[in-house]
Design a protein around this motif. Structure first.
Motif, short mmCIF file in Angstrom:
data_model
loop_
_atom_site.label_atom_id
_atom_site.label_comp_id
_atom_site.label_asym_id
_atom_site.label_seq_id
_atom_site.Cartn_x
_atom_site.Cartn_y
_atom_site.Cartn_z
N ARG A 151 102.15 -28.13 38.56
CA ARG A 151 102.78 -28.87 37.54
C ARG A 151 102.03 -30.52 37.24
O ARG A 151 102.37 -31.15 36.30
CB ARG A 151 104.13 -29.52 38.38
CG ARG A 151 105.07 -28.29 38.60
CD ARG A 151 106.28 -28.81 39.23
NE ARG A 151 106.90 -29.58 38.37
CZ ARG A 151 108.25 -30.40 38.73
NH1 ARG A 151 108.65 -30.06 39.93
NH2 ARG A 151 108.91 -31.10 38.03
N PRO A 178 107.88 -25.86 31.76
CA PRO A 178 108.34 -25.37 33.27
C PRO A 178 108.68 -24.02 33.35
O PRO A 178 109.17 -23.26 32.67
CB PRO A 178 109.59 -26.67 33.37
CG PRO A 178 109.89 -26.64 32.17
CD PRO A 178 109.01 -26.61 31.20
N GLN A 182 103.81 -24.56 35.90
CA GLN A 182 104.13 -24.50 34.11
C GLN A 182 103.15 -23.74 33.47
O GLN A 182 102.15 -23.40 34.09
CB GLN A 182 103.87 -25.95 33.78
CG GLN A 182 102.57 -26.51 34.05
CD GLN A 182 102.10 -27.96 33.69
OE1 GLN A 182 103.48 -28.66 33.45
NE2 GLN A 182 101.07 -28.53 33.58
#
Length: 815
Positions: free
Chosen positions: A65, A86, A193
């Protein structure tokens, strides 16, 4: 022109069977080539269309992330960036069917990698639980818009709002999770992600991946997937089917062209007088050539048009993938061009081979001169022919003890010895007889005249005999290759452990599940022979241009039973085996050391063997779970490979384990590459039928030529006392010997060729060489015997008719 049409009509009436076979063979060949074209179009164009319409990303990066996608947009060669979105891994279930998925949070419909809706509508911000499924995942779940998906282990549910096509990698149970687009609120706790890169030059994909990994850091990259991998998966087995159809179609076309060439050449030799009459009444050499050329072009054109019409009208109704491929192909822009070009090229090729043979007809003189006897038979009568005329065929000297002249009674007879005639030696008593002397007795071994003369007729004229054997060998050789392909496909089902599929089920447990308890649950089932714990992670290759699958399966005490094609098993520390795809990707060989990166940890392994890897295009390196734990002591198994007992039903065992296990236990059958090749069985049968038809045409040509050439010798054979049955046996033997030579040559050349072709296809697909298997010797012997006996049976009828006719030695029988 009128005389030309009359001659063509008379020839058609005389050779109706041969004309029918030529039309049917041409139709089968053109149909095979059209189906191959349809499969190639079906394999490539749909994915290309979806990729172009969706403005697909050439690279997808799964990162942590913290990765900054803004830095990637500034890289040279990057046209646009999709995301970051995400993501979270989850399991969905509907009507008892489960699937591993990747939830991807998207507030709006993406501009790069834009999903193409095929049913329903896009995500509604007002519905936080509404999702859109990728089409392949939806088909696996049998889900439709409006269905409710459960998330096992949680009280949450998701509602299917739409189904969309995507150019990304497709869902494959147990290997690649399905794609689910969801609102960001539906991904409350993302595990990472995903970022998509659309490049200005797709050819620079590897360089772009390397630059992206350098910018983000190797530790931030979880997995890399490219458009080339997605395209290869989308094409899948359809491209292989197209290659098989195209290869055998071209081979059959070549065999048919040679068969037509041989048929015309044989007919010219058998109708020299008729051609001479045509020349005498005013036919020019060009007109004679046109008679043969137009006649066979008409046969080819009729077969090609029939094949094109039937494929266009009924091709989409074929069962399974072939019908789907033809249906999609008929809607592609180049369909009409291919529908005309393929039959036209086939007709032109047959016309070219026909023209070469018809050119010889134009060179026949108006008054043909019989060829010298030496040209016909090859000089003096060989020993084999003299034996057929009643002479001694073979003398076998056998040492014996014979008495002298004085010991022989008057009028007695004996065998010829070294010292002259003598009586047979009496039985030996163990004491030498003073009257005995050493001698040589000659035994005569006689061969039936039909066999001797048939063998002589089959191979006396070497150029013509070798040409006939070669023309008959080609379809038989392709039949051997087709049988080898059938045997190899069957081996994937009957002996999966030999082709890299030793286990039948893959079980995935929830994170944190107890290893001992899970293994005990799995091994408690009476139909489970062994459960191998393992883990599979994505690893960056040296150069950071792609990711591969790093697997740790089994332990040193219970090693995983890999199918090795080269090298040895991995026993010691840091030893591993790799698939052909990985060896090609890294340009390494067995015995080399390779370095890869898992997260921010380097992993160095010694490749000691090459395994047959049907998964992930062979880009897999496998070692034991103990080896991976040496680098990461906290590693726990995330999957289990189950080897079942003989006779166990994988579906039944999977259902029983899923029902008895905890809620998060996922059980999937291991995908077998041969499952997608099931239509190939029907294709192989059809190709064998077409090739057999081509071989039958050549066989009839050989029989006709042998019967016509035997007309010259008919009166001589009757004069030396051969009966009509023996004369028939001469032609049958000649045909059988020619076919036997073709069968042996086809087996000798076809088996190595089949091994090379199948192993080359396996190596190019990443599975690796070593999967090819030849048909059993019994099956080859049965096919060869059927070919020889069938040829003899076909030759019996016309040769028997010719043997019972009283023929004159006319110019029409001159060869």
């Amino acid at each position: 022109m009128r005389a030309t049409l009359r001659w063509a009509h008379s020839d058609l009436r005389t050779h109706r069977g041969e004309a029918l076979f030529l039309v049917l063979a041409t139709a089968g060949i053109v149909a095979s080539l059209l189906l191959a074209t349809a499969l190639f179009g079906y394999a490539t164009n749909p994915w290309q269309r979806v990729f172009a319409q969706a403005r697909g990303a050439h690279v997808w990066l799964h990162t942590d992330r913290a990765a900054d996608a803004g830095e990637l947009a500034a890289l040279d060669g990057v046209e646009a960036v999709a995301g970051p979105y995400p993501t979270a891994s989850a399991t969905v279930a509907v009507r008892g069917t489960r699937a591993s998925v990747e939830l991807r949070g998207t507030a709006e419909r993406p501009e790069v990698g834009r999903p193409l809706l095929s049913a329903g509508h896009w995500i509604d911000p007002a519905d936080p639980d509404g999702v859109v499924l990728e089409s392949r995942l939806a088909r696996a779940l049998l889900a439709q818009p409006g269905d409710t998906l459960a998330l096992p282990g949680t009280p949450r549910t998701l509602t299917v709002l739409g189904i969309a096509d995507s150019p990304e990698r497709r869902y494959r149970p147990g290997e690649q999770p399905g794609l689910v687009w969801a609102p960001p609120a539906a991904v409350p706790d993302p595990g990472g992600q995903v970022i998509g890169l659309r490049l200005t030059d797709p050819g620079e994909t590897d360089y772009a991946v390397q630059r992206a990994v350098t910018v983000l850091g190797a530790g931030a990259i979880g997995q890399v997937s490219t458009w080339e991998q997605a395209r290869a998966e989308a094409q899948g087995d359809n491209r292989l089917l197209g290659q098989v159809l195209g290869l055998f179609g071209l081979g059959a076309l070549l065999a048919a062209g040679l068969a037509v060439h041989g048929a015309i050449g044989t007919r010219i030799r058998g109708h020299l007088r008729d051609i001479s009459v045509l020349k005498a009444i005013g036919f020019t050499p060009g007109q004679v050539v046109r008679v043969f050329l137009l006649l066979h072009l008409a046969y080819a054109l009729l077969g090609a048009v029939a094949a094109a019409a039937l494929t266009q009208a009924f091709g989409s109704r074929f069962p399974g993938r072939l019908g789907d491929a033809v249906g999609v192909w008929q809607g592609l822009p180049g369909h009409t061009v291919a529908l005309v070009a393929v039959p036209a090229c086939a007709v032109l090729f047959i016309g070219a081979t026909t023209g070469l043979a018809a050119w010889r007809a134009g060179r026949v003189p108006p008054v043909p001169v019989p060829r010298p006897a030496a040209a016909r038979g090859g000089g003096p009568t060989p020993g084999a022919a003299r034996g057929a005329l009643g002479l001694r065929v073979l003398r076998v000297p056998v040492r014996s003890r014979v008495r002298g002249r004085g010991a022989r009674g008057a009028g007695g007879s004996g065998v010829r010895g070294a010292d002259g005639p003598g009586a047979p030696a009496p039985a030996k008593t163990g004491v030498p007889d003073p009257g005995e002397a050493a001698g040589v007795r000659e035994l005569e071994v006689r061969v039936p005249p039909a066999l001797v003369l048939g063998w002589h007729k089959a191979f006396a004229r070497r150029p013509r005999s070798l040409a006939a054997v070669a023309r008959l060998t080609l379809p038989l050789l392709l039949i051997v290759v087709a049988m080898s392909a059938w045997t190899t496909i069957d081996r994937f089902h009957t002996r999966p452990e030999q082709v890299g599929l030793p286990t039948a089920l893959t079980v995935r447990a929830d994170a944190g599940a107890d290893d001992r308890g899970t293994r005990a649950l799995l091994e408690r089932d009476p139909r489970v022979a062994a459960a191998y714990p393992g883990v599979e992670v994505a690893a960056l290759v040296p150069g950071q241009t792609a990711t591969i699958a790093l697997r740790g399966l089994g332990t040193r005490e219970e090693p995983y039973p890999y199918a090795l094609a080269e090298g040895r098993r991995a026993h010691g520390p840091d030893e591993a085996v790799a698939g052909q795809g990985l060896l090609d990707l890294l340009d390494v060989q067995v015995g080399d050391w390779v370095r890869m990166t898992v997260g921010d940890r380097p992993q160095i392994l010694h490749i000691v063997g090459r395994s047959i890897e049907p998964e992930n295009a062979g880009r897999v390196v496998s070692t034991s779970l103990d080896t991976l734990r040496e680098n990461d002591p906290g590693l726990t198994p995330t999957l289990y490979q189950l080897r079942l007992r003989p006779g166990a039903d994988p579906e039944e065992v999977a259902a029983r384990l899923a029902a008895s296990g905890p809620e998060g236990l996922e059980v999937h059958a291991v995908a077998n590459p041969a499952d997608g090749l099931s239509p190939l069985r029907g294709v192989v049968l059809g190709l064998i039928a077409v090739l057999a038809l081509v071989g039958l045409i050549e066989l009839l040509t050989t029989i006709g030529g042998t019967v016509r050439e035997g007309e010259r010798d008919l009166l001589a054979l009757k004069a030396i006392g051969l009966s009509p049955r023996q004369i028939t046996g001469v032609t049958v033997t000649a045909t059988g010997c020619t076919t036997l030579a073709a069968v042996l040559l086809a087996a000798a050349l076809g088996l190595p060729l089949a091994h090379w072709l199948i192993d080359a296809q396996g190596a190019s697909s990443g599975i690796g060489a070593g999967i090819a298997r030849a048909p059993s010797p019994g099956l080859l012997a049965a096919v060869g015997a059927a070919a020889v006996l069938g040829a003899a049976a076909l030759a019996a009828v016309p040769s028997a008719r010719a043997a019972r006719r009283r023929l004159a030695d006319t110019l029409s029988a001159v060869a």
